[in-house]
Design an enzyme around this catalytic site. Structure first.
Site, PDB file in Angstrom:
ATOM      1  N   SER A   1       0.842  -1.201   0.000  1.00  0.00           N
ATOM      2  CA  SER A   1       0.000   0.000   0.000  1.00  0.00           C
ATOM      3  C   SER A   1       0.870   1.241   0.000  1.00  0.00           C
ATOM      4  O   SER A   1       1.959   1.250   0.580  1.00  0.00           O
ATOM      5  CB  SER A   1      -0.892   0.023   1.241  1.00  0.00           C
ATOM      6  OG  SER A   1      -0.114   0.201   2.414  1.00  0.00           O
ATOM      7  N   ASP A   2       0.395   2.292  -0.656  1.00  0.00           N
ATOM      8  CA  ASP A   2       1.016   3.591  -0.406  1.00  0.00           C
ATOM      9  C   ASP A   2       0.806   3.885   1.076  1.00  0.00           C
ATOM     10  O   ASP A   2      -0.070   3.315   1.735  1.00  0.00           O
ATOM     11  CB  ASP A   2       0.391   4.673  -1.298  1.00  0.00           C
ATOM     12  CG  ASP A   2       1.312   5.884  -1.449  1.00  0.00           C
ATOM     13  OD1 ASP A   2       2.284   6.025  -0.663  1.00  0.00           O
ATOM     14  OD2 ASP A   2       1.058   6.715  -2.342  1.00  0.00           O
ATOM     15  N   TRP A   3       1.602   4.790   1.605  1.00  0.00           N
ATOM     16  CA  TRP A   3       1.619   5.025   3.045  1.00  0.00           C
ATOM     17  C   TRP A   3       0.282   5.634   3.502  1.00  0.00           C
ATOM     18  O   TRP A   3       0.039   6.822   3.322  1.00  0.00           O
ATOM     19  CB  TRP A   3       2.805   5.910   3.390  1.00  0.00           C
ATOM     20  CG  TRP A   3       4.080   5.159   3.660  1.00  0.00           C
ATOM     21  CD1 TRP A   3       4.897   5.342   4.735  1.00  0.00           C
ATOM     22  CD2 TRP A   3       4.681   4.116   2.889  1.00  0.00           C
ATOM     23  NE1 TRP A   3       5.966   4.465   4.675  1.00  0.00           N
ATOM     24  CE2 TRP A   3       5.853   3.696   3.558  1.00  0.00           C
ATOM     25  CE3 TRP A   3       4.342   3.445   1.709  1.00  0.00           C
ATOM     26  CZ2 TRP A   3       6.689   2.684   3.093  1.00  0.00           C
ATOM     27  CZ3 TRP A   3       5.167   2.426   1.232  1.00  0.00           C
ATOM     28  CH2 TRP A   3       6.313   2.051   1.914  1.00  0.00           C
TER      29      TRP A   3
END
Ligand SMILES: *[C@@H]1O[C@H](CO)[C@@H](O)[C@H](O)[C@H]1NC(C)=O
Ligand SMILES: *[C@@H]1O[C@H](CO)[C@@H](O)[C@H](O)[C@H]1NC(C)=O
Ligand SMILES: *[C@@H]1O[C@H](CO)[C@@H](O)[C@H](O)[C@H]1NC(C)=O
Ligand SMILES: *[C@@H]1O[C@H](CO)[C@@H](O)[C@H](O)[C@H]1NC(C)=O
Ligand SMILES: *[C@@H]1O[C@H](CO)[C@@H](O)[C@H](O)[C@H]1NC(C)=O
Ligand SMILES: *[C@@H]1O[C@H](CO)[C@@H](O)[C@H](O)[C@H]1NC(C)=O
Ligand SMILES: *[C@@H]1O[C@H](CO)[C@@H](O)[C@H](O)[C@H]1NC(C)=O
Ligand SMILES: *[C@@H]1O[C@H](CO)[C@@H](O)[C@H](O)[C@H]1NC(C)=O
Ligand SMILES: *[C@@H]1O[C@H](CO)[C@@H](O)[C@H](O)[C@H]1NC(C)=O
Length: 737
Positions: A255-257
């Site tokens: 996942s992106d942060w």
């Protein structure tokens, strides 16, 4: 079969030269999965959960970490920014960003940049390089457009392929991002991208497809929703029958942060393999819970809502990517601490991974990405004859070194622009600004240098008065929203296409008093330049975002040591309406996130302008040289599965130079494609009088459209047009097949 890849890296430590061993054993995916499966069989539930979950944004030694399994020799994998160099830490190069690599139109330089980047990531002990970014510059104001490879999907695809191949050749895992339709900063945490299936495949997915073909280790799912579901919880994208797996992706999805907006089981069952950063973050309109916490994924597995076999698969994908690049043997340990970007604390071992070779490459790309937009024939203009210059004015704040203590992400814009701001930025510590390089060059040759290093609209022209040449520096910047600052009122995406700090007025005021005004533009994307036809402006260099070696790279071009060959990887038009897209800044109704409707479909940038008879000031692929090139002898030969296009390029001028021949394809009308689409480019260095045959091959997919009913690439029947030229509008040879 095991291949032994041998590379060596010379790294500078704080006090001495050290050599980092980059020998590694490259394995096939099958071999890597066999090892990964065997390891998974030995792991406890807690260990498995630890390998798929971030350890927390604010405890992490790297920008992202997962937990180690010391008893099996598995380190806490380190995932780190950014796509243009290691950050936030010291002792690293500030490489040119993706948009500069794109501007070179050179596969050699794209790949060399990937290699050099990864040598520094490896030297710092980073397992996963969080790049490259390959988000199409759908709108010219898009805040993070400069992290990627411009406005064309083919160019982004080639940029992604070469960069990933370079990165992974040194044994560092690459991460293709941001998947998918991550094309503006406003409302990015949940905007609903509405992209039809054909547009998705031909435009936004295409670079990811090329990444899979480069055996990319990981893909990062984006913050936004796609088709009504968050990208990180969207099985159509990341699930077992989703796009990535359908096309053979074997690595892991991270996942992106903070891009996990739904429950642990929703995300895991949809196809997310690793969650980052592992703790709650609250930014601009959303709470993000991911696998939150580790407890919730554990209980979901215990309750059966996430099948144990699915958790095993998540872990196996992560470990397989790790084994494939031989990171299980001899990989350097992390030697920095992202929590202390100033180098303080005992975990920062202050290892410098810079090298002379990396500095030279950054300079080479800075020069090769500079685009000569205008040059008067003969003197004045460029290249400068340094020996003959007596009085030079250097004007504008953009010539100066920026504030190097401006947070970790370059958010000040109080000096020269070398890169945008946010997580894709890099260390500016070793920036050589234009003023330093130019002043040294001119004073060294005996000239008197006068300066006005602000954008003061009166002092600038005053300094220019009576000079042989006035070089004016202007800029525009953009960056990432999120936790980063709003810079000069710009919330990530630019507010408009104007130069910042009254740059255009400064240029015009200087040109009003100096008949030999040379303009240097540093920018993250297209800018409005209403003054380009002013006869007192004898040359314009669009130097873009050139990275830390901005000054030396510019000197090379201004003096003609390097003959400019950069090409703009987007069109430069006067206003946003010429591009056919907008940044959606209004929130959705009744509240929450807006729908961003990709109604322009395939018509982005030059494709839109071609289809609508809009003449930009400078078209996609444009760039001048100090020499000229002639094209001839177009030949097209066909086979069942490919077309070979060949032609001859001749340097018919008087100095050596690199030409960037470009191949555009026109589909049969019934295909419903834009008038022409980029399908090939090359960089050809030729001495004066020399010529070379250039061959470009079109594979079947490059002559196809995405056919939604059959979910496949289909080559339309009919006659294709072939356009070969020096830009998207400077077509020199025409043919068909
Ligand atoms: C690894 O395990 C998965 C799940 O059991 C299996 O599908 C796959 O074939 C295995 N791969 C290898 C190379 O053993
Ligand atoms: C969008 O979602 C619908 C309903 O789930 C699905 O039929 C369609 O294929 C999806 N479109 C894309 C481009 O994924
Ligand atoms: C990707 O991996 C496959 C199988 O290991 C290999 O055949 C192929 O050449 C690789 N592709 C690239 C571009 O390295
Ligand atoms: C480099 O690492 C490889 C693999 O770990 C090892 O076989 C080799 O001996 C090392 N070389 C040097 C010079 O340390
Ligand atoms: C690294 O450099 C910083 C800043 O100069 C210093 O505070 C720190 O003690 C150094 N760390 C080591 C391990 O030398
Ligand atoms: C330019 O170089 C000269 C000679 O070294 C120096 O005296 C002067 O201060 C420099 N000017 C700037 C603006 O750096
Ligand atoms: C060009 O510069 C000269 C001064 O050298 C000035 O007289 C003239 O007006 C300028 N032309 C323009 C178009 O600004
Ligand atoms: C997006 O635009 C298309 C074409 O105009 C339209 O059919 C569709 O309903 C729009 N979607 C949204 C969510 O507005
Ligand atoms: C070089 O070729 C171009 C394109 O054919 C032509 O326009 C130009 O005049 C030629 N230059 C010379 C010096 O012959």
């Amino acid at each position: 079969m095991s291949l032994l890849a041998l590379f060596s890296l010379f790294a500078l430590t704080a006090s001495s030269l050290a050599q980092t061993n980059t020998t590694f054993t490259l394995r096939s995916w099958t071999e890597a999965y066999a090892l990964a499966n065997a390891t998974v069989a030995q792991l406890t539930l807690a260990e498995k959960i630890g390998l798929v979950t971030g350890v927390g944004q604010f405890n992490s030694r790297c920008v992202g970490n997962v937990s180690p399994v010391p008893r099996l020799g598995i380190p806490g994998l380190c995932l780190n920014d950014g796509p243009a160099g290691v950050r936030p830490t010291k002792g690293v190069s500030g490489f040119p960003p993706g948009i500069a690599a794109a501007s070179t139109f050179s596969r050699r330089l794209m790949r060399a940049r990937g290699v050099a980047l990864a040598e520094e990531f490896r030297g710092k002990g980073i397992n996963v390089h969080l790049g490259p970014a390959m988000d199409l510059m759908r709108n010219p104001k898009a805040g993070r457009g400069w992290e990627s490879f411009g406005a064309d999907p083919y160019l982004n695809g080639e940029g992604a392929f070469e960069t990933i191949t370079g990165i992974q050749s040194v044994g560092v895992m690459a991460c293709a991002k941001h998947f998918i339709a991550n094309n503006q900063e406003h409302w990015r945490y949940g905007l609903i991208a509405d992209v039809d299936d054909r547009t998705l495949h031909e435009m936004y997915y295409y670079p990811f497809l090329r990444s899979i073909e480069a055996n990319v280790s990981s893909v990062m799912c984006s913050y936004n929703q796609f088709n009504g579901t968050s990208a990180c919880h969207n099985a159509n994208l990341i699930g077992p029958n989703g796009l990535l797996r359908r096309d053979g992706f074997q690595g892991f999805v991270v996942s992106d942060w903070g891009a996990t907006h739904d429950s642990a089981s929703d995300n895991a069952n949809a196809g997310l393999d690793m969650e980052q950063p592992g703790d709650d973050i609250f930014i601009g309109g959303g709470v993000f819970n991911g696998f939150l916490g580790i407890g919730s994924l554990t209980s979901d597995v215990n309750s059966g809502s996430v099948p144990p076999a699915r958790l095993d698969q998540m872990v196996a994908r992560i470990l397989a990517a790790w084994y494939r690049l031989g990171q299980d043997s001899g990989y350097p340990a992390v030697n920095f601490n992202a929590q202390h970007s100033d180098g303080s604390g005992s975990l920062n071992l202050n290892v410098s991974v810079r090298s002379d070779a990396h500095t030279a490459l950054s300079r080479e790309i800075a020069a090769a990405s500079a685009v000569l937009l205008k040059n008067t024939a003969g003197a004045p203009g460029l290249p400068l004859n340094n020996a003959a210059l007596k009085r030079v004015a250097i004007i504008g704040q953009d010539a100066l070194i920026p504030n190097l203590n401006c947070g970790d992400s370059n958010q000040c814009n109080d000096g020269t622009v070398t890169i945008g701001w946010g997580s894709g930025s890099n260390s500016l510590l070793f920036t050589v600004p234009p003023i330093t390089a130019l002043n040294q060059t001119f004073t060294g040759a005996g000239a008197v240098v006068t300066t006005s290093l602000t954008n003061d609209l009166t002092a600038g022209p005053k300094a220019a008065q009576g000079q042989d040449v006035a070089i004016v520096f202007v800029n525009a910047m953009s960056g990432e929203l999120g936790a980063y600052q709003i810079v000069d009122g710009n919330e990530g995406d630019r507010n408009d296409l104007e130069l910042w700090f009254s740059g255009s007025t400064l240029v015009q005021n200087v040109a009003a008093v100096c008949k030999n005004t040379i303009v240097v533009v540093h920018s993250v994307g297209p800018v409005h330049m209403p003054w380009t036809t002013n006869p007192n402006i004898t040359a314009i260099v669009y130097a873009g975002a050139p990275g830390e070696q901005t000054g030396p790279g510019l000197v090379d071009v201004l003096l003609g040591t390097v003959n400019p060959s950069g090409r703009i990887p987007f069109s430069i038009a006067d206003d946003e309406t010429s591009y056919g897209t907008t940044i959606v800044t209004d929130p959705g109704f009744p509240l929450g996130f807006p729908v961003v409707n990709y109604t322009e479909k395939l018509l982005v940038d030059y494709r839109y302008m071609d289809a609508n008879n809009i003449t930009p000031r400078f078209e996609f692929g444009f760039g001048l040289s100090y020499t000229t090139f002639a094209y001839s002898d177009l030949a097209i030969s066909s086979s069942d599965t490919s077309q070979m296009i060949s032609f001859t390029v001749k340097n018919n001028g008087t100095v050596a130079g690199t030409e960037i021949p470009q191949l555009y394809l026109g589909y049969p009308h019934s295909a419903g494609e834009p008038p022409k689409v980029l399908r090939g480019f090359d960089d050809i260095l030729l001495g004066p009088g020399a010529s070379q045959q250039v061959v470009m091959t079109l594979a079947q997919r490059e002559m196809s459209i995405w056919d939604t009913p059959t979910q496949s690439w289909v080559r339309p029947s009919g006659t294709f047009s072939v356009f070969v030229g020096a830009s998207s509008r400077d077509i020199r040879l025409n043919g068909s097949f």
